[in-house]
Design an enzyme around this catalytic site. Structure first.
Site, PDB file in Angstrom:
ATOM      1  N   ASP A  46     -14.255   4.754  -1.701  1.00 16.89           N
ATOM      2  CA  ASP A  46     -13.509   5.614  -0.786  1.00 16.89           C
ATOM      3  C   ASP A  46     -12.592   6.560  -1.552  1.00 16.89           C
ATOM      4  O   ASP A  46     -11.903   6.146  -2.497  1.00 16.89           O
ATOM      5  CB  ASP A  46     -12.657   4.764   0.163  1.00 16.89           C
ATOM      6  CG  ASP A  46     -11.742   5.633   1.012  1.00 16.89           C
ATOM      7  OD1 ASP A  46     -12.258   6.295   1.935  1.00 16.89           O
ATOM      8  OD2 ASP A  46     -10.526   5.662   0.732  1.00 16.89           O
ATOM      9  N   TYR A  51      -6.001  12.890  -2.791  1.00 16.19           N
ATOM     10  CA  TYR A  51      -5.751  12.131  -4.012  1.00 16.19           C
ATOM     11  C   TYR A  51      -5.883  13.026  -5.245  1.00 16.19           C
ATOM     12  O   TYR A  51      -6.978  13.242  -5.767  1.00 16.19           O
ATOM     13  CB  TYR A  51      -6.710  10.946  -4.114  1.00 16.19           C
ATOM     14  CG  TYR A  51      -6.708  10.036  -2.900  1.00 16.19           C
ATOM     15  CD1 TYR A  51      -5.586   9.906  -2.091  1.00 16.19           C
ATOM     16  CD2 TYR A  51      -7.843   9.306  -2.556  1.00 16.19           C
ATOM     17  CE1 TYR A  51      -5.582   9.070  -0.977  1.00 16.19           C
ATOM     18  CE2 TYR A  51      -7.851   8.473  -1.449  1.00 16.19           C
ATOM     19  CZ  TYR A  51      -6.717   8.370  -0.663  1.00 16.19           C
ATOM     20  OH  TYR A  51      -6.729   7.544   0.437  1.00 16.19           O
ATOM     21  N   LYS A  77     -12.387  12.045   3.350  1.00 18.95           N
ATOM     22  CA  LYS A  77     -11.534  12.284   4.510  1.00 18.95           C
ATOM     23  C   LYS A  77     -11.363  13.775   4.760  1.00 18.95           C
ATOM     24  O   LYS A  77     -11.490  14.588   3.838  1.00 18.95           O
ATOM     25  CB  LYS A  77     -10.182  11.601   4.294  1.00 18.95           C
ATOM     26  CG  LYS A  77     -10.326  10.111   3.966  1.00 18.95           C
ATOM     27  CD  LYS A  77      -8.982   9.446   3.740  1.00 18.95           C
ATOM     28  CE  LYS A  77      -9.165   7.988   3.357  1.00 18.95           C
ATOM     29  NZ  LYS A  77      -9.601   7.823   1.951  1.00 18.95           N
ATOM     30  N   GLY A 226      -4.320  -0.810   1.600  1.00 19.81           N
ATOM     31  CA  GLY A 226      -2.898  -1.114   1.458  1.00 19.81           C
ATOM     32  C   GLY A 226      -2.575  -2.568   1.669  1.00 19.81           C
ATOM     33  O   GLY A 226      -1.529  -2.905   2.234  1.00 19.81           O
ATOM     34  N   PHE A 228      -1.512  -4.813  -0.166  1.00 15.34           N
ATOM     35  CA  PHE A 228      -0.290  -5.295  -0.816  1.00 15.34           C
ATOM     36  C   PHE A 228       0.954  -4.562  -0.303  1.00 15.34           C
ATOM     37  O   PHE A 228       2.036  -4.711  -0.863  1.00 15.34           O
ATOM     38  CB  PHE A 228      -0.392  -5.148  -2.333  1.00 15.34           C
ATOM     39  CG  PHE A 228      -1.519  -5.936  -2.946  1.00 15.34           C
ATOM     40  CD1 PHE A 228      -1.544  -7.318  -2.871  1.00 15.34           C
ATOM     41  CD2 PHE A 228      -2.563  -5.292  -3.582  1.00 15.34           C
ATOM     42  CE1 PHE A 228      -2.577  -8.055  -3.433  1.00 15.34           C
ATOM     43  CE2 PHE A 228      -3.601  -6.011  -4.141  1.00 15.34           C
ATOM     44  CZ  PHE A 228      -3.617  -7.399  -4.065  1.00 15.34           C
ATOM     45  N   ASN A 229       0.810  -3.750   0.733  1.00 14.17           N
ATOM     46  CA  ASN A 229       1.940  -3.026   1.337  1.00 14.17           C
ATOM     47  C   ASN A 229       2.767  -2.267   0.302  1.00 14.17           C
ATOM     48  O   ASN A 229       3.973  -2.450   0.167  1.00 14.17           O
ATOM     49  CB  ASN A 229       2.836  -3.965   2.137  1.00 14.17           C
ATOM     50  CG  ASN A 229       2.253  -4.336   3.478  1.00 14.17           C
ATOM     51  OD1 ASN A 229       2.025  -5.508   3.758  1.00 14.17           O
ATOM     52  ND2 ASN A 229       1.987  -3.352   4.322  1.00 14.17           N
ATOM     53  N   GLY A 231       2.818  -2.625  -2.797  1.00 12.39           N
ATOM     54  CA  GLY A 231       3.097  -3.360  -4.027  1.00 12.39           C
ATOM     55  C   GLY A 231       3.829  -4.660  -3.872  1.00 12.39           C
ATOM     56  O   GLY A 231       3.677  -5.566  -4.703  1.00 12.39           O
ATOM     57  N   ILE A 232       4.618  -4.827  -2.813  1.00 12.91           N
ATOM     58  CA  ILE A 232       5.484  -5.992  -2.734  1.00 12.91           C
ATOM     59  C   ILE A 232       4.709  -7.309  -2.642  1.00 12.91           C
ATOM     60  O   ILE A 232       5.174  -8.347  -3.126  1.00 12.91           O
ATOM     61  CB  ILE A 232       6.486  -5.858  -1.563  1.00 12.91           C
ATOM     62  CG1 ILE A 232       7.606  -6.881  -1.722  1.00 12.91           C
ATOM     63  CG2 ILE A 232       5.779  -5.944  -0.208  1.00 12.91           C
ATOM     64  CD1 ILE A 232       8.789  -6.648  -0.804  1.00 12.91           C
ATOM     65  N   LEU A 233       3.510  -7.271  -2.046  1.00 13.82           N
ATOM     66  CA  LEU A 233       2.709  -8.501  -1.973  1.00 13.82           C
ATOM     67  C   LEU A 233       1.979  -8.792  -3.278  1.00 13.82           C
ATOM     68  O   LEU A 233       1.410  -9.875  -3.442  1.00 13.82           O
ATOM     69  CB  LEU A 233       1.713  -8.422  -0.816  1.00 13.82           C
ATOM     70  CG  LEU A 233       2.319  -8.463   0.588  1.00 13.82           C
ATOM     71  CD1 LEU A 233       1.234  -8.388   1.649  1.00 13.82           C
ATOM     72  CD2 LEU A 233       3.172  -9.720   0.789  1.00 13.82           C
ATOM     73  N   ALA A 234       1.999  -7.841  -4.207  1.00 12.85           N
ATOM     74  CA  ALA A 234       1.445  -8.082  -5.537  1.00 12.85           C
ATOM     75  C   ALA A 234       2.533  -8.497  -6.515  1.00 12.85           C
ATOM     76  O   ALA A 234       2.359  -9.424  -7.315  1.00 12.85           O
ATOM     77  CB  ALA A 234       0.733  -6.831  -6.044  1.00 12.85           C
ATOM     78  N   PRO A 237       8.883 -10.520  -4.187  1.00 14.21           N
ATOM     79  CA  PRO A 237      10.133  -9.934  -3.685  1.00 14.21           C
ATOM     80  C   PRO A 237      11.189  -9.719  -4.765  1.00 14.21           C
ATOM     81  O   PRO A 237      12.347 -10.105  -4.614  1.00 14.21           O
ATOM     82  CB  PRO A 237      10.590 -10.960  -2.648  1.00 14.21           C
ATOM     83  CG  PRO A 237      10.098 -12.266  -3.193  1.00 14.21           C
ATOM     84  CD  PRO A 237       8.771 -11.961  -3.829  1.00 14.21           C
TER      85      PRO A 237
END
Length: 318
Positions: A46, A51, A77, A226, A228-229, A231-234, A237
């Site tokens: 994709d 980009y 897109k 997305g 990891f939203n 990055g925070i889920l990678a 916190p």
């Protein structure tokens, strides 16, 4: 995918990073990460004009030109039209983009101009999936969002259907990071697929409120991006962690701390849980992995092939 005959691999490659999102990715690194994805069996790629103002499409097209056209699925897109512009060091979060300017246009003429430009950069006359990119108030604000929505529903969506009818596109949909505009479009038209970024994740489940039921009713598939939203889920916190393209609030950090504790108690890292949540969600037909690094791609693919049972499986599926 949707009501079409098109099938995609459950893992897909999101090519925003090779458009130099946030940092420069060398030509060598670009080739390496795309080759690694291909060797691992990923066959859905994709991209978008956004980009790197065409850089991602150009790089992806160059790599895929070495592969048989019937062995991969390609999506791009529409909604942003590129035209020659000044050289810039940074534009819209992308470093060293191609020297193009951009305008938003969701009308039939704009969609066709955007599509033909993408095909030229990608080196193909057709793409399997065409998404309308970033339509909605979060990107444009209420006033401009309304105008663009009217352009899309007034003439733009018919252009999408014409491209599908002609065979140059097999599936049409939206590529967005908000749910309301999906519901608004689906009140008037049927979508084959939605690329939904950040709204159906381990942390953010906004799509569960209304959109999933609508997708089930219409037979619309979801590609999840997305995951990891931002990055925070990678990263977890940690101070300065990003959520939704900005530093996370204390409320978000606290929620992620609780998720991380639950993940660890079930035997998973937070990132592994995020990948597995997306991959095992019954609404998802593919999960985008977007990175410019082989090591990051491999780490996420390793997380995707974990064989879960017991507490770990329960955590990521409830």
């Amino acid at each position: 995918m949707g009501q079409t005959d098109l099938s995609v691999t459950s893992l897909s490659f999101g090519a925003s990073s090779i458009g130099n999102m946030g940092q420069v990715v060398s030509e060598h690194a670009t080739t390496d990460v795309l080759a690694h994805a291909w060797q691992a069996g990923i066959r859905y790629f994709d991209t978008a004009p956004h980009y790197g103002r065409g850089l991602s499409e150009t790089r992806l097209g160059r790599y895929l030109s070495t592969k048989p056209r019937d062995e991969f699925v390609l999506s791009t897109k529409v909604g942003r039209v590129l035209f020659p512009g000044p050289a810039l060091e940074e534009a819209d979060g992308f470093m060293n983009p191609l020297p193009n300017a951009v305008r938003y246009d969701y009308s039939a003429d704009g969609i066709m101009e955007s599509f033909e430009g993408s095909c030229k950069r990608l080196g193909t006359s057709n793409v399997e999936i065409l998404f309308v990119h970033d339509i909605g108030d979060i990107t444009h604000g209420a006033e401009e969002g309304h105008r663009h929505f009217e352009d899309l529903m007034g003439s733009g969506f018919q252009a999408l259907k014409d491209l599908k009818q002609s065979g140059r596109v097999q599936a049409i949909g939206l590529g967005v990071n908000e749910t309301q505009v999906c519901l608004d479009v689906m009140e008037q038209e049927t979508l084959d697929v939605i690329l939904l970024a950040g709204r159906l994740t381990l942390l953010d489940r906004q799509a569960e409120e209304n959109l999933l039921a609508k997708c089930k009713d219409q037979g619309t598939s979801l590609v999840l991006g997305g995951i990891f939203n931002s990055g925070i889920l990678a990263t977890g916190p940690k101070p300065g962690a990003w959520f939704d393209y900005a530093p996370a609030s204390e409320a978000v950090l606290e929620k992620v701390r609780a998720l991380e504790e639950r993940a660890q108690n079930s035997g998973l890292s937070l990132a592994e849980a995020a990948v597995q949540f997306a991959l095992l969600h019954p609404a998802a037909c593919s999960v985008l992995l977007g990175t410019g690094k082989v090591s990051s791609l491999q780490r996420n693919m390793d997380a995707a092939v974990l064989d879960l049972d017991g507490p770990a499986l329960e955590f990521v599926t409830t």
